[in-house]
Design a protein around this motif. Structure first.
Motif, PDB file in Angstrom:
ATOM      1  N   GLY A 194       0.103  -1.289 -19.527  1.00 38.45           N
ATOM      2  CA  GLY A 194       0.540   0.052 -19.188  1.00 38.45           C
ATOM      3  C   GLY A 194       1.791   0.482 -19.931  1.00 38.45           C
ATOM      4  O   GLY A 194       2.213  -0.126 -20.911  1.00 38.45           O
ATOM      5  N   GLN A 195       2.417   1.526 -19.418  1.00 34.80           N
ATOM      6  CA  GLN A 195       3.468   2.245 -20.121  1.00 34.80           C
ATOM      7  C   GLN A 195       4.732   1.414 -20.312  1.00 34.80           C
ATOM      8  O   GLN A 195       5.130   0.658 -19.430  1.00 34.80           O
ATOM      9  N   ALA A 196       5.364   1.635 -21.464  1.00 34.04           N
ATOM     10  CA  ALA A 196       6.589   0.906 -21.793  1.00 34.04           C
ATOM     11  C   ALA A 196       7.233   1.546 -23.014  1.00 34.04           C
ATOM     12  O   ALA A 196       6.594   2.282 -23.774  1.00 34.04           O
ATOM     13  N   ILE A 197       8.503   1.265 -23.190  1.00 34.32           N
ATOM     14  CA  ILE A 197       9.203   1.509 -24.453  1.00 34.32           C
ATOM     15  C   ILE A 197       9.448   0.139 -25.067  1.00 34.32           C
ATOM     16  O   ILE A 197       9.950  -0.768 -24.401  1.00 34.32           O
ATOM     17  N   TRP A 198       9.064  -0.039 -26.313  1.00 32.23           N
ATOM     18  CA  TRP A 198       9.215  -1.320 -27.000  1.00 32.23           C
ATOM     19  C   TRP A 198       9.983  -1.119 -28.297  1.00 32.23           C
ATOM     20  O   TRP A 198      10.224   0.010 -28.725  1.00 32.23           O
ATOM     21  N   ARG A 199      10.396  -2.231 -28.902  1.00 30.63           N
ATOM     22  CA  ARG A 199      11.093  -2.119 -30.180  1.00 30.63           C
ATOM     23  C   ARG A 199      10.830  -3.349 -31.038  1.00 30.63           C
ATOM     24  O   ARG A 199      10.438  -4.409 -30.545  1.00 30.63           O
ATOM     25  N   TYR A 200      11.059  -3.172 -32.346  1.00 30.92           N
ATOM     26  CA  TYR A 200      10.798  -4.221 -33.325  1.00 30.92           C
ATOM     27  C   TYR A 200      11.910  -4.195 -34.356  1.00 30.92           C
ATOM     28  O   TYR A 200      12.284  -3.122 -34.854  1.00 30.92           O
ATOM     29  N   HIS A 201      12.457  -5.373 -34.666  1.00 35.62           N
ATOM     30  CA  HIS A 201      13.529  -5.438 -35.661  1.00 35.62           C
ATOM     31  C   HIS A 201      12.932  -5.786 -37.025  1.00 35.62           C
ATOM     32  O   HIS A 201      12.349  -6.863 -37.190  1.00 35.62           O
ATOM     33  N   PRO A 202      13.049  -4.907 -38.006  1.00 30.18           N
ATOM     34  CA  PRO A 202      12.372  -5.138 -39.289  1.00 30.18           C
ATOM     35  C   PRO A 202      12.912  -6.306 -40.089  1.00 30.18           C
ATOM     36  O   PRO A 202      12.188  -6.868 -40.918  1.00 30.18           O
ATOM     37  N   GLN A 203      14.183  -6.698 -39.859  1.00 32.39           N
ATOM     38  CA  GLN A 203      14.739  -7.835 -40.602  1.00 32.39           C
ATOM     39  C   GLN A 203      14.450  -9.160 -39.892  1.00 32.39           C
ATOM     40  O   GLN A 203      13.982 -10.113 -40.507  1.00 32.39           O
ATOM     41  N   THR A 204      14.724  -9.232 -38.618  1.00 30.24           N
ATOM     42  CA  THR A 204      14.498 -10.481 -37.881  1.00 30.24           C
ATOM     43  C   THR A 204      13.047 -10.639 -37.445  1.00 30.24           C
ATOM     44  O   THR A 204      12.649 -11.721 -37.009  1.00 30.24           O
ATOM     45  N   ARG A 205      12.271  -9.556 -37.520  1.00 33.67           N
ATOM     46  CA  ARG A 205      10.851  -9.547 -37.140  1.00 33.67           C
ATOM     47  C   ARG A 205      10.649  -9.944 -35.680  1.00 33.67           C
ATOM     48  O   ARG A 205       9.715 -10.645 -35.329  1.00 33.67           O
ATOM     49  N   LYS A 206      11.528  -9.456 -34.845  1.00 30.46           N
ATOM     50  CA  LYS A 206      11.435  -9.724 -33.418  1.00 30.46           C
ATOM     51  C   LYS A 206      10.884  -8.498 -32.700  1.00 30.46           C
ATOM     52  O   LYS A 206      11.335  -7.378 -32.930  1.00 30.46           O
ATOM     53  N   TYR A 207       9.917  -8.740 -31.808  1.00 32.86           N
ATOM     54  CA  TYR A 207       9.345  -7.692 -30.966  1.00 32.86           C
ATOM     55  C   TYR A 207       9.758  -7.943 -29.532  1.00 32.86           C
ATOM     56  O   TYR A 207       9.781  -9.101 -29.071  1.00 32.86           O
ATOM     57  N   GLU A 208      10.094  -6.869 -28.794  1.00 27.89           N
ATOM     58  CA  GLU A 208      10.424  -7.032 -27.390  1.00 27.89           C
ATOM     59  C   GLU A 208      10.169  -5.750 -26.630  1.00 27.89           C
ATOM     60  O   GLU A 208      10.152  -4.653 -27.205  1.00 27.89           O
ATOM     61  N   ILE A 209       9.930  -5.892 -25.324  1.00 25.14           N
ATOM     62  CA  ILE A 209       9.829  -4.733 -24.441  1.00 25.14           C
ATOM     63  C   ILE A 209      11.234  -4.271 -24.111  1.00 25.14           C
ATOM     64  O   ILE A 209      12.040  -5.027 -23.586  1.00 25.14           O
ATOM     65  N   PHE A 210      11.551  -3.031 -24.437  1.00 27.70           N
ATOM     66  CA  PHE A 210      12.873  -2.475 -24.150  1.00 27.70           C
ATOM     67  C   PHE A 210      12.985  -2.091 -22.679  1.00 27.70           C
ATOM     68  O   PHE A 210      13.992  -2.368 -22.025  1.00 27.70           O
ATOM     69  N   ALA A 211      11.954  -1.435 -22.154  1.00 24.16           N
ATOM     70  CA  ALA A 211      11.918  -1.050 -20.732  1.00 24.16           C
ATOM     71  C   ALA A 211      10.462  -0.903 -20.337  1.00 24.16           C
ATOM     72  O   ALA A 211       9.633  -0.459 -21.134  1.00 24.16           O
ATOM     73  N   GLU A 212      10.158  -1.252 -19.103  1.00 22.81           N
ATOM     74  CA  GLU A 212       8.773  -1.251 -18.624  1.00 22.81           C
ATOM     75  C   GLU A 212       8.571  -0.168 -17.582  1.00 22.81           C
ATOM     76  O   GLU A 212       9.427   0.062 -16.734  1.00 22.81           O
ATOM     77  N   GLY A 213       7.410   0.498 -17.645  1.00 22.01           N
ATOM     78  CA  GLY A 213       7.087   1.543 -16.688  1.00 22.01           C
ATOM     79  C   GLY A 213       7.336   2.926 -17.264  1.00 22.01           C
ATOM     80  O   GLY A 213       7.578   3.112 -18.449  1.00 22.01           O
ATOM     81  N   GLY A 214       7.260   3.923 -16.397  1.00 20.23           N
ATOM     82  CA  GLY A 214       7.433   5.298 -16.822  1.00 20.23           C
ATOM     83  C   GLY A 214       6.148   6.076 -16.653  1.00 20.23           C
ATOM     84  O   GLY A 214       5.294   5.745 -15.826  1.00 20.23           O
ATOM     85  N   GLY A 215       6.003   7.141 -17.422  1.00 20.48           N
ATOM     86  CA  GLY A 215       4.788   7.948 -17.385  1.00 20.48           C
ATOM     87  C   GLY A 215       3.810   7.446 -18.424  1.00 20.48           C
ATOM     88  O   GLY A 215       3.887   6.310 -18.889  1.00 20.48           O
ATOM     89  N   ASN A 216       2.877   8.295 -18.799  1.00 21.78           N
ATOM     90  CA  ASN A 216       1.988   7.969 -19.913  1.00 21.78           C
ATOM     91  C   ASN A 216       2.794   8.229 -21.183  1.00 21.78           C
ATOM     92  O   ASN A 216       2.661   9.262 -21.829  1.00 21.78           O
ATOM     93  N   ALA A 217       3.657   7.270 -21.510  1.00 21.72           N
ATOM     94  CA  ALA A 217       4.734   7.511 -22.472  1.00 21.72           C
ATOM     95  C   ALA A 217       4.202   7.909 -23.846  1.00 21.72           C
ATOM     96  O   ALA A 217       3.498   7.144 -24.500  1.00 21.72           O
ATOM     97  N   PHE A 218       4.548   9.102 -24.262  1.00 22.41           N
ATOM     98  CA  PHE A 218       4.276   9.563 -25.619  1.00 22.41           C
ATOM     99  C   PHE A 218       5.563  10.179 -26.126  1.00 22.41           C
ATOM    100  O   PHE A 218       6.016  11.202 -25.630  1.00 22.41           O
ATOM    101  N   GLY A 219       6.164   9.532 -27.122  1.00 18.96           N
ATOM    102  CA  GLY A 219       7.407  10.027 -27.667  1.00 18.96           C
ATOM    103  C   GLY A 219       8.582   9.140 -27.318  1.00 18.96           C
ATOM    104  O   GLY A 219       8.646   8.566 -26.235  1.00 18.96           O
ATOM    105  N   VAL A 220       9.494   9.018 -28.267  1.00 21.93           N
ATOM    106  CA  VAL A 220      10.771   8.346 -28.058  1.00 21.93           C
ATOM    107  C   VAL A 220      11.851   9.321 -28.508  1.00 21.93           C
ATOM    108  O   VAL A 220      11.902   9.691 -29.676  1.00 21.93           O
ATOM    109  N   ALA A 221      12.674   9.765 -27.575  1.00 24.59           N
ATOM    110  CA  ALA A 221      13.718  10.740 -27.881  1.00 24.59           C
ATOM    111  C   ALA A 221      15.088  10.119 -27.639  1.00 24.59           C
ATOM    112  O   ALA A 221      15.331   9.541 -26.576  1.00 24.59           O
TER     113      ALA A 221
END
Length: 477
Positions: A194-221
């Protein structure tokens, strides 16, 4: 004819920039360091090419017969594409057009960077190189991540955005899953449902969930401070304000429980009076060319939200309440009597204006799309800015972005980039910071940045999304 149907708030100008047949089904806009407009054309939606539907649950989550291969390993050719549009003479018209990459299969997002572009093509995060700078991908992409779910192409991962901390941020919608890892890795995948905001570091190549939940998340502002927001497809709120590591409300019967059994509760969306659904995504208007028209008080925080169901842009006030915000609608900024007008994405550009993707269809719901009730042949991009003449080469604005800064390597260009850190437009400040970070002479500006930070007259903010500007200066060493 559609342009005559619009009603625009006083002091603002609404202008058509791109339309069919040049573009169709626009889903996301991003700008590169030269000020060129990059566009995702979501032409393959709603069905991935070459996949057979085995089952579908009551929430329209689909199980397919196979996982598509990435474009670099024989993946099936779809209809999605990434196009690039240039306004070389600065007259406000995009007269030069390129296709960066074609044949993608459910591609939702693009983030142009130096020597290439990041592309979300679920289940993959791809990087397409463009070393010769001809605005055409040099060849097959490098796969950085795999495992993004394809269960619902209406809510797949979306909106790659470069954060102020050097991480690439994205959103995940409500009816898809994630099992994320690097291709070929033996590591246990990072799971999400389900819904989440995630992020990826292009140099270290690390992926992680930044925050979990929310609406049907479309967009990062992002706002000026680097705080994160996204929209919601339900009613009674304009969206969610995210903190790193936060757990937020979601439809638990539909989306499953929170992944952390020790979360002991969850955070709510931003408070709002009862309203119909929904705000898809938004633009924080502080530090844009719209600020004077939308933020009458210097210390106010407002946003423009896109409402595709009702065909309008909504100006909303944000007031602090505790450690988050409550919102109140101020006015409808852009409305239309044309029922096909469907704004689905919004972002700011180098000139501080708002750029809006108009899906342009009679319906904008996946239920009808899967039934074949969608129009693949139309789509528009609009610009919303102040009612003032457009700058030109003969009469440039002092606020205008200089594309030459993207490639310059001398001391003079570095000084100009440092000056841009105090620019009134957020896009230019953040782009300048990215260019400083990869400038070959970047260490030479540390004394000047340190002095500016300690000066009471400096407009350089002390904090960017929870990291102090001191930390940014140190990272340049």
């Amino acid at each position: 004819a559609a342009e005559k149907t619009f009603k625009v708030a006083d002091g603002l100008k609404w202008r058509l920039l791109l339309s069919e047949p040049l573009i169709t089904q626009p889903l996301m806009i991003s700008f590169d360091a030269q000020g060129r407009l990059w566009l995702v054309e979501y032409r393959q939606y709603p069905n991935p090419e070459g996949l057979k539907v085995l089952s579908k649950d009551r929430h329209w989550r689909v199980v397919y017969d196979s996982v598509p291969k990435p474009p670099c390993a024989g993946g099936l050719v779809g209809r999605d594409r990434i196009s690039v549009h240039e306004d070389k003479d600065n007259d406000g018209n995009y007269e030069t057009h390129h296709v960066f990459v074609d044949g993608l299969n459910i591609a939702t997002s693009v983030l142009p960077v130096a020597n290439g572009a990041w592309v979300l093509n679920p289940p993959y995060l791809l990087f397409y190189a463009d070393q010769d700078q001809d605005l055409k991908a040099d060849g097959p992409p490098e796969v950085h991540l795999e495992g993004f779910g394809l269960e619902d192409t209406h809510s797949v991962v979306n909106n790659l955005t470069m954060g102020p901390d050097g991480w690439i941020y994205g959103a995940q919608g409500s009816t898809v899953s994630g099992a994320m890892k690097a291709p070929g890795s033996a590591d246990k995948p990072i799971q999400s449902l389900g819904q989440a905001i995630w992020r990826y570091h292009p140099q270290t190549r690390k992926y992680e969930i930044f925050a979990e939940g929310g609406g049907n998340a479309f967009g990062v502002a992002f706002d000026d401070r680097g705080e994160v927001f996204s929209g919601h497809n339900g009613g009674d709120t304009r969206g969610f304000h995210y903190y790193q590591g936060g757990y937020y409300r979601k439809g638990f019967s539909k989306h499953g429980s929170l992944s952390n059994p020790h979360s002991y509760g969850y955070l709510e969306p931003m408070q709002h009076d009862p309203i119909p659904r929904f705000t898809h995504t938004m633009l924080l208007t502080e530090s844009t060319a719209l600020a004077r028209n939308t933020n009458p008080q210097a210390d106010s925080k407002r946003m423009l939200g896109v409402d595709p169901l009702h065909g309008k842009l909504i100006l909303t006030d944000l007031a602090t309440v505790g450690s988050t915000y409550k919102t109140k609608d101020v006015s409808d900024t852009v409305t239309s009597s044309d029922k096909w007008y469907r704004p689905v994405a919004i972002c700011d550009g180098p000139d501080g204006a708002a750029y809006v993707c108009d899906w342009y269809d009679s319906v904008v719901a996946h239920l009808y799309a899967f039934e074949g009730r969608l129009d693949r042949d139309r789509g528009r991009v609009y610009r919303l800015g102040p009612s003032m003449p457009t700058a030109s080469i003969e009469n440039p604005s002092p606020l205008e972005w200089s594309p030459s800064l993207a490639q310059a390597t001398d001391v003079a260009s570095l000084d100009k980039l440092v000056e841009r850190l105090e620019h009134p437009y957020r896009w230019q400040r953040w782009q300048a910071r990215l260019l400083i970070a990869r400038h070959p002479l970047r260490s030479s500006c540390i004394p000047k940045l340190s002095q500016a930070l300690l000066s009471s007259d400096s407009k350089i903010p002390d904090s960017y999304g929870g990291i102090t500007f001191h930390g940014y200066i140190l990272s340049l060493r």
